[in-house]
Write an enzyme that holds these catalytic residues in place. Structure first.
Site, PDB file in Angstrom:
ATOM      1  N   ASN A  41     -55.344  54.009  16.450  1.00 17.51           N
ATOM      2  CA  ASN A  41     -54.532  54.847  15.566  1.00 17.51           C
ATOM      3  C   ASN A  41     -54.161  56.113  16.332  1.00 17.51           C
ATOM      4  O   ASN A  41     -55.023  56.962  16.569  1.00 17.51           O
ATOM      5  CB  ASN A  41     -55.352  55.186  14.310  1.00 17.51           C
ATOM      6  CG  ASN A  41     -54.668  56.217  13.425  1.00 17.51           C
ATOM      7  OD1 ASN A  41     -53.479  56.513  13.597  1.00 17.51           O
ATOM      8  ND2 ASN A  41     -55.410  56.762  12.475  1.00 17.51           N
ATOM      9  N   TRP A  42     -52.900  56.188  16.732  1.00 17.17           N
ATOM     10  CA  TRP A  42     -52.470  57.330  17.547  1.00 17.17           C
ATOM     11  C   TRP A  42     -52.246  58.600  16.721  1.00 17.17           C
ATOM     12  O   TRP A  42     -51.981  59.660  17.273  1.00 17.17           O
ATOM     13  CB  TRP A  42     -51.191  56.968  18.320  1.00 17.17           C
ATOM     14  CG  TRP A  42     -51.488  56.294  19.629  1.00 17.17           C
ATOM     15  CD1 TRP A  42     -52.655  55.689  19.993  1.00 17.17           C
ATOM     16  CD2 TRP A  42     -50.602  56.152  20.750  1.00 17.17           C
ATOM     17  NE1 TRP A  42     -52.551  55.176  21.267  1.00 17.17           N
ATOM     18  CE2 TRP A  42     -51.302  55.447  21.759  1.00 17.17           C
ATOM     19  CE3 TRP A  42     -49.286  56.529  21.002  1.00 17.17           C
ATOM     20  CZ2 TRP A  42     -50.736  55.134  22.995  1.00 17.17           C
ATOM     21  CZ3 TRP A  42     -48.709  56.215  22.228  1.00 17.17           C
ATOM     22  CH2 TRP A  42     -49.438  55.527  23.219  1.00 17.17           C
ATOM     23  N   LYS A  43     -52.275  58.472  15.395  1.00 12.47           N
ATOM     24  CA  LYS A  43     -52.018  59.627  14.515  1.00 12.47           C
ATOM     25  C   LYS A  43     -50.698  60.316  14.933  1.00 12.47           C
ATOM     26  O   LYS A  43     -49.776  59.628  15.352  1.00 12.47           O
ATOM     27  CB  LYS A  43     -53.207  60.587  14.541  1.00 12.47           C
ATOM     28  CG  LYS A  43     -54.529  59.858  14.277  1.00 12.47           C
ATOM     29  CD  LYS A  43     -55.675  60.781  13.993  1.00 12.47           C
ATOM     30  CE  LYS A  43     -56.951  59.976  13.857  1.00 12.47           C
ATOM     31  NZ  LYS A  43     -58.070  60.761  13.373  1.00 12.47           N
ATOM     32  N   HIS A  70     -56.032  56.005   4.932  1.00  9.55           N
ATOM     33  CA  HIS A  70     -56.831  56.758   5.902  1.00  9.55           C
ATOM     34  C   HIS A  70     -57.295  58.062   5.240  1.00  9.55           C
ATOM     35  O   HIS A  70     -56.561  58.663   4.450  1.00  9.55           O
ATOM     36  CB  HIS A  70     -55.990  57.051   7.149  1.00  9.55           C
ATOM     37  CG  HIS A  70     -56.800  57.589   8.284  1.00  9.55           C
ATOM     38  ND1 HIS A  70     -57.240  58.893   8.312  1.00  9.55           N
ATOM     39  CD2 HIS A  70     -57.270  57.005   9.411  1.00  9.55           C
ATOM     40  CE1 HIS A  70     -57.943  59.087   9.421  1.00  9.55           C
ATOM     41  NE2 HIS A  70     -57.982  57.949  10.103  1.00  9.55           N
ATOM     42  N   GLU A 123     -57.422  60.979   6.236  1.00 16.04           N
ATOM     43  CA  GLU A 123     -56.534  62.128   6.433  1.00 16.04           C
ATOM     44  C   GLU A 123     -55.380  62.097   5.435  1.00 16.04           C
ATOM     45  O   GLU A 123     -54.889  63.143   5.007  1.00 16.04           O
ATOM     46  CB  GLU A 123     -56.035  62.152   7.893  1.00 16.04           C
ATOM     47  CG  GLU A 123     -57.159  62.569   8.835  1.00 16.04           C
ATOM     48  CD  GLU A 123     -57.010  62.101  10.261  1.00 16.04           C
ATOM     49  OE1 GLU A 123     -55.934  61.624  10.658  1.00 16.04           O
ATOM     50  OE2 GLU A 123     -58.013  62.198  10.998  1.00 16.04           O
ATOM     51  N   GLU A 141     -64.814  54.085   7.476  1.00 14.98           N
ATOM     52  CA  GLU A 141     -64.705  55.265   8.326  1.00 14.98           C
ATOM     53  C   GLU A 141     -65.366  56.457   7.634  1.00 14.98           C
ATOM     54  O   GLU A 141     -64.731  57.105   6.777  1.00 14.98           O
ATOM     55  CB  GLU A 141     -63.241  55.596   8.590  1.00 14.98           C
ATOM     56  CG  GLU A 141     -62.480  54.511   9.323  1.00 14.98           C
ATOM     57  CD  GLU A 141     -61.309  55.101  10.080  1.00 14.98           C
ATOM     58  OE1 GLU A 141     -61.289  54.981  11.310  1.00 14.98           O
ATOM     59  OE2 GLU A 141     -60.437  55.720   9.452  1.00 14.98           O
ATOM     60  N   GLY A 191     -63.339  61.917  14.625  1.00 18.48           N
ATOM     61  CA  GLY A 191     -62.978  62.972  15.558  1.00 18.48           C
ATOM     62  C   GLY A 191     -64.077  63.971  15.837  1.00 18.48           C
ATOM     63  O   GLY A 191     -63.846  64.994  16.487  1.00 18.48           O
ATOM     64  N   SER A 230     -65.355  58.005  15.796  1.00 17.73           N
ATOM     65  CA  SER A 230     -65.925  58.354  17.107  1.00 17.73           C
ATOM     66  C   SER A 230     -66.405  57.143  17.903  1.00 17.73           C
ATOM     67  O   SER A 230     -67.419  57.223  18.604  1.00 17.73           O
ATOM     68  CB  SER A 230     -67.051  59.385  16.937  1.00 17.73           C
ATOM     69  OG  SER A 230     -66.528  60.594  16.423  1.00 17.73           O
ATOM     70  N   GLY A 246     -59.468  56.257  16.917  1.00 16.76           N
ATOM     71  CA  GLY A 246     -58.498  57.336  16.975  1.00 16.76           C
ATOM     72  C   GLY A 246     -58.360  57.874  18.388  1.00 16.76           C
ATOM     73  O   GLY A 246     -57.648  57.325  19.231  1.00 16.76           O
ATOM     74  N   GLY A 247     -59.065  58.954  18.682  1.00 15.07           N
ATOM     75  CA  GLY A 247     -58.917  59.668  19.953  1.00 15.07           C
ATOM     76  C   GLY A 247     -59.015  58.782  21.182  1.00 15.07           C
ATOM     77  O   GLY A 247     -58.237  58.941  22.139  1.00 15.07           O
TER      78      GLY A 247
HETATM   79  C1  PEP Z   1     -59.645  57.584  12.883  1.00 16.72           C
HETATM   80  O1  PEP Z   1     -59.059  58.612  12.634  1.00 16.72           O
HETATM   81  O2  PEP Z   1     -59.339  56.532  12.287  1.00 16.72           O
HETATM   82  C2  PEP Z   1     -60.699  57.598  13.880  1.00 16.72           C
HETATM   83  C3  PEP Z   1     -61.569  56.637  13.856  1.00 16.72           C
HETATM   84  O3  PEP Z   1     -60.700  58.651  14.763  1.00 16.72           O
HETATM   85  P1  PEP Z   1     -61.732  58.893  15.986  1.00 16.72           P
HETATM   86  O4  PEP Z   1     -61.928  57.567  16.673  1.00 16.72           O
HETATM   87  O5  PEP Z   1     -61.055  59.896  16.843  1.00 16.72           O
HETATM   88  O6  PEP Z   1     -63.000  59.374  15.374  1.00 16.72           O
END
Ligand code: PEP
Length: 245
Positions: free
Chosen positions: A10-12, A95, A97, A163, A169, A208, A229-230
């Site tokens: 997920n590049w957000k 999600h 967010e 999640e 993050g 993470s 994500g990241g």
């Molecule tokens: C996400 O936002 O779906 C996520 C899992 O982010 P990260 O891997 O950066 O924690």
């Protein structure tokens, strides 16, 4: 039950044409993956069409959100048909967010998931507790309530992502036992809801995930993949996670 592994990035709100090379590199490496691993990237909506042109082979392109309606006066939104037309084959819905920043309710998430499945795409429905909810001992109550409110009536094409909000993050992750406990509870909910078909729904863990912890997380019972994500922003890091699968 042995299930395939689905690894989704997920590049957000990150990525322009300058980053398409990362997607091309993921696609190139993805061509050699064993058949049980599916690899997907969800770039921002503006990049989906161009991402599809470099995503040769088995790299699936997805979207991060969608509007539940087919068309109409919804400024700034995109529909399932538009995402399909651009080249997306899966859509993340609910999600945390979006639930927090855009006040999306379980009912909103469910309507989006229904629209995605009706459009013949995969819907990844996200659920997860906050730190306060975990500290209060209400994790499973919160997760089950989110599932009850957000899951669609139909199961074909459905995936769920667990999640924990506090793990996204942050570099923090639940213990392996905690992840296993929540995934087992999600499986129980899915089977109660959909019968045997609930056994086949992929349950992803997100929060993470990095190359360094992916092997142990992906080995947990009922962890059928990861939402990343990241660590999905570069091919080098994302492929480190994919190799763990
Ligand atoms: C996400 O936002 O779906 C996520 C899992 O982010 P990260 O891997 O950066 O924690």
């Amino acid at each position: 039950m042995a299930r395939a592994k689905l690894i989704v990035g997920n590049w957000k709100m990150n990525g322009t044409a300058a980053e398409l090379g990362e997607i091309a590199a993921m696609a190139a490496a993805g061509a050699d993956l064993p058949a049980h691993v599916t690899l997907a990237i969800c770039p921002p909506a503006t990049l989906i069409d161009r991402a599809r042109t470099v995503a040769t082979g088995r790299l699936v392109i997805g979207a991060q959100d969608v509007h539940a309606a087919g068309h109409g006066a919804f400024t700034g939104s995109v529909s399932v048909a538009m995402l399909d037309d651009a080249g997306a084959r899966l859509v993340i819905v609910g999600h945390s967010e979006r639930r927090a920043d855009h006040h999306e309710t379980d009912a909103d998430v469910r309507a989006k998931a229904e629209a995605v499945l009706e459009g013949g795409m995969t819907a990844i429905v996200c659920v997860g507790e906050t730190a306060a909810e975990r500290d209060a001992g209400t994790t499973l109550t919160v997760i089950n309530a989110q599932l009850d409110g957000s899951l669609p009536g139909s199961v074909t094409g459905l995936a769920v992502a667990y999640e924990p909000v506090w793990a996204i993050g942050s570099g923090l992750t639940p213990t392996l036992q905690q992840v296993g406990g929540v995934h087992a509870a999600i499986r129980t909910n899915l089977v109660a809801r959909y019968g045997d078909a609930g056994e086949a729904v992929a349950i992803l863990y997100g929060g993470s995930v990095k190359p360094g912890n992916a092997v142990e997380i992906l080995a947990i019972d009922n962890v059928d993949g990861a939402l990343v994500g990241g660590a999905s922003l570069t091919a080098a890091e994302f492929l480190g996670i994919v190799r763990a699968a």
